[in-house]
Every structure is written in C-alpha cells, then in structure tokens.
Design a protein around this motif. Structure first.
Motif, mmCIF file in Angstrom:
data_model
loop_
_atom_site.group_PDB
_atom_site.id
_atom_site.type_symbol
_atom_site.label_atom_id
_atom_site.label_comp_id
_atom_site.label_asym_id
_atom_site.label_seq_id
_atom_site.Cartn_x
_atom_site.Cartn_y
_atom_site.Cartn_z
ATOM 1 N N GLY A 65 44.380 -13.576 13.954
ATOM 2 C CA GLY A 65 43.254 -13.011 13.236
ATOM 3 C C GLY A 65 42.009 -12.874 14.082
ATOM 4 N N VAL A 66 40.934 -12.446 13.415
ATOM 5 C CA VAL A 66 39.651 -12.211 14.059
ATOM 6 C C VAL A 66 38.555 -12.891 13.252
ATOM 7 N N LYS A 67 37.517 -13.378 13.938
ATOM 8 C CA LYS A 67 36.376 -14.025 13.281
ATOM 9 C C LYS A 67 35.080 -13.456 13.849
ATOM 10 N N ILE A 68 34.125 -13.188 12.970
ATOM 11 C CA ILE A 68 32.806 -12.707 13.382
ATOM 12 C C ILE A 68 31.754 -13.496 12.615
ATOM 13 N N GLY A 69 30.712 -13.928 13.311
ATOM 14 C CA GLY A 69 29.701 -14.727 12.634
ATOM 15 C C GLY A 69 28.461 -14.943 13.480
ATOM 16 N N GLY A 70 27.705 -15.976 13.097
ATOM 17 C CA GLY A 70 26.449 -16.275 13.771
ATOM 18 C C GLY A 70 26.408 -17.710 14.261
ATOM 19 N N PRO A 117 11.133 -21.460 30.285
ATOM 20 C CA PRO A 117 11.432 -22.701 29.556
ATOM 21 C C PRO A 117 12.821 -23.228 29.914
ATOM 22 N N GLN A 118 12.903 -24.542 30.082
ATOM 23 C CA GLN A 118 14.185 -25.165 30.421
ATOM 24 C C GLN A 118 14.884 -25.755 29.201
ATOM 25 N N VAL A 119 14.190 -25.836 28.087
ATOM 26 C CA VAL A 119 14.781 -26.240 26.810
ATOM 27 C C VAL A 119 14.511 -25.131 25.800
ATOM 28 N N THR A 120 15.569 -24.606 25.195
ATOM 29 C CA THR A 120 15.417 -23.449 24.303
ATOM 30 C C THR A 120 16.192 -23.641 23.008
ATOM 31 N N PHE A 121 15.710 -22.975 21.954
ATOM 32 C CA PHE A 121 16.419 -22.837 20.682
ATOM 33 C C PHE A 121 16.644 -21.344 20.464
ATOM 34 N N ALA A 122 17.855 -20.957 20.055
ATOM 35 C CA ALA A 122 18.154 -19.534 19.925
ATOM 36 C C ALA A 122 19.132 -19.298 18.783
ATOM 37 N N ALA A 123 19.097 -18.078 18.247
ATOM 38 C CA ALA A 123 20.080 -17.610 17.267
ATOM 39 C C ALA A 123 20.941 -16.557 17.941
ATOM 40 N N GLY A 124 22.205 -16.461 17.539
ATOM 41 C CA GLY A 124 23.087 -15.520 18.203
ATOM 42 C C GLY A 124 24.225 -15.033 17.332
ATOM 43 N N VAL A 125 25.100 -14.255 17.952
ATOM 44 C CA VAL A 125 26.260 -13.653 17.297
ATOM 45 C C VAL A 125 27.511 -14.055 18.064
ATOM 46 N N SER A 126 28.592 -14.293 17.329
ATOM 47 C CA SER A 126 29.847 -14.741 17.936
ATOM 48 C C SER A 126 31.020 -13.951 17.382
ATOM 49 N N GLY A 127 31.980 -13.614 18.254
ATOM 50 C CA GLY A 127 33.224 -12.967 17.846
ATOM 51 C C GLY A 127 34.408 -13.653 18.504
ATOM 52 N N GLN A 128 35.499 -13.821 17.773
ATOM 53 C CA GLN A 128 36.657 -14.540 18.296
ATOM 54 C C GLN A 128 37.973 -13.911 17.830
ATOM 55 N N THR A 178 27.954 -23.133 14.154
ATOM 56 C CA THR A 178 28.439 -21.770 13.962
ATOM 57 C C THR A 178 28.950 -21.574 12.544
ATOM 58 N N GLY A 179 28.952 -20.329 12.104
ATOM 59 C CA GLY A 179 29.558 -19.939 10.838
ATOM 60 C C GLY A 179 30.228 -18.593 11.015
ATOM 61 N N HIS A 180 31.480 -18.465 10.570
ATOM 62 C CA HIS A 180 32.233 -17.227 10.748
ATOM 63 C C HIS A 180 32.885 -16.771 9.442
ATOM 64 N N TRP A 181 33.033 -15.463 9.313
ATOM 65 C CA TRP A 181 33.953 -14.862 8.352
ATOM 66 C C TRP A 181 35.151 -14.388 9.150
ATOM 67 N N GLY A 182 36.358 -14.650 8.623
ATOM 68 C CA GLY A 182 37.559 -14.280 9.353
ATOM 69 C C GLY A 182 38.538 -13.490 8.511
ATOM 70 N N TYR A 183 39.390 -12.726 9.210
ATOM 71 C CA TYR A 183 40.447 -11.955 8.544
ATOM 72 C C TYR A 183 41.755 -12.162 9.303
ATOM 73 N N LYS A 184 42.834 -12.446 8.555
ATOM 74 C CA LYS A 184 44.147 -12.678 9.140
ATOM 75 C C LYS A 184 44.880 -11.344 9.303
ATOM 76 N N LEU A 185 44.966 -10.876 10.538
ATOM 77 C CA LEU A 185 45.671 -9.623 10.807
ATOM 78 C C LEU A 185 47.181 -9.801 10.711
ATOM 79 N N LEU A 186 47.664 -10.990 11.050
ATOM 80 C CA LEU A 186 49.084 -11.336 10.928
ATOM 81 C C LEU A 186 49.157 -12.668 10.195
ATOM 82 N N ASN A 187 49.863 -12.675 9.070
ATOM 83 C CA ASN A 187 49.933 -13.876 8.241
ATOM 84 C C ASN A 187 51.393 -14.122 7.868
ATOM 85 N N LYS A 188 52.122 -14.734 8.795
ATOM 86 C CA LYS A 188 53.544 -15.008 8.612
ATOM 87 C C LYS A 188 53.746 -16.478 8.270
ATOM 88 N N PRO A 189 54.974 -16.859 7.874
ATOM 89 C CA PRO A 189 55.213 -18.250 7.479
ATOM 90 C C PRO A 189 54.800 -19.283 8.520
#
Length: 213
Positions: free
Chosen positions: A122-127, A162-173, A106-117
């Motif tokens: 935060g939130v992450k979106i990627g592929g 097919p019982q064995v697959t390769f796929a590309a996708g999108v992820s959010g966290q 996986t690879g994500h770009w993230g943003y810190k909505l709350l960044n305290k000591p």
C-alpha cells in the motif's frame, strides 16, 4: 445409497476454500497493528547517510483505508571540512565531524493497493512535526599557521543559521508486509519527506508488524 453429485462436491470445496481465505485474511490482517521500522535514511541530496527508526500505530477504517500515528527519529553524521596538518614530524587529523539528529511525530492516511490473505502492499501520505538539532556551522574558515604564527590551524565558525529548529512537513511512503503468522508480519518500507525548514529525508527500512486484533 444415494450418490453425491460431483458438482456438489466441487461447490462445497470452493465454498470451504473461499471461507478459509476469508478467515485467514481476517486472521492475518486485523483492524489494528503496531509497526516498527528501522533502516537507512539519507539526508539532503544523498550525501549524508544515517539511521531512521519509527514506531507506528495503525487502525483500519474501511476495507482498504486506514490511518496511522507514529513517533520516530533520524540521526545522520558526516565529516566536515577536512583539516590535516603536520607538526613536529607528526600528522594530525583535526577534521570536525558533524551530526544532524531529529525526532518527529507523524500522521498518515493509507490505502491498501494489494490486500491478500498474507500479503499487503500500500501507500501512505500524511504530515509531520519535527524537532531537529544540527551541529554543523553555516560556514567554517580555517586560519593556518602561516597566517597566525601558531603551530596549529584555528577554526572560525559562523553560526548565523539556527542549529535547533521546529518544522512542519509532508511525508509519503510505500510499504509491503508479509504475514508470518496471525500475530507477526515482516516487510519493507520506502519513504520520502520534506519540511518547512528545507530538509528532505529519504528512507529505506525493514519493518516488523505486530497484529493486535
């Protein structure tokens, strides 16, 4: 002896407080970290439950922006079509268990909505790229003894998909991390992903973060 003005004392106190927060913030959330997450993962529409584990390397690029690269896997199991029958006065449960397992990068770009000591939210979106193996057949038919004259049921499997697959996708966290020390953090993560194979997985996990520098 010259007295110190109360305003000067307050100013010095506020300056030290702000400085302390700044030092702690830099100390608690450095630019790089290693994150391990593990928890419950649910495949498809919530009827197949299992385990999801992932390791991510995170790097800050600006004050609140960061990117991550990760490697993870999921494994789910479910009972297939129930097959229970009696033979010679004994009850047999021949239900076939089905397993769905996959490994992904996986690879994500993230943003810190709350960044305290000591608190980070935060939130992450990627592929993602995912390799998956599925033991379940496309469909299963059962021929019972009354039809086959055999003393036991006979499975007929259709593996047209097919019982064995390769796929590309999108992820959010969404994630939350609390710093326990300058080197260690504990948190939670909730995520959802879907891919080109039509699989979707939701996840709720605990996370352990090792702050690097």
């Amino acid at each position: 002896m010259k007295r110190i003005h109360p305003l000067s004392v307050i100013t010095i106190f506020l300056f030290l407080t702000v400085l302390s927060f700044t030092v702690n913030a830099q100390k608690m959330f450095p630019g790089k970290s290693l994150v391990l997450t593990a928890g419950r993962a649910t495949h498809f529409t919530g009827d197949i439950r299992g385990l999801g584990v992932q390791t991510e390397y995170a790097v800050s690029v600006k004050k609140n922006w960061f990117w991550t690269a990760g490697l993870g896997y999921t494994i789910h199991n479910d009972k297939g079509l129930p097959v229970i029958f009696e033979y010679n006065g004994r009850t047999y449960d021949e239900t076939k268990n089905e397993t769905n397992a996959g490994i992904q990068v996986t690879g994500h770009w993230g943003y810190k909505l709350l960044n305290k000591p000591s608190d980070l939210f935060g939130v992450k979106i990627g592929g993602l790229l995912r390799y998956q193996s599925l033991s379940a057949a496309t469909s299963v038919s059962i021929l019972y003894p009354a039809l086959t004259n055999l003393p036991y049921p006979v499975y007929v499997f259709d593996n047209s998909d097919p019982q064995v697959t390769f796929a590309a996708g999108v992820s959010g966290q969404l994630f939350y991390t609390h710093a326990l020390s300058p080197k260690l953090g504990l948190g939670v993560l909730a995520g959802f992903q879907f891919d080109s194979n039509g699989d979707n997985i939701s996840q709720l996990s605990l996370s352990i973060t090792r702050f690097l520098k």
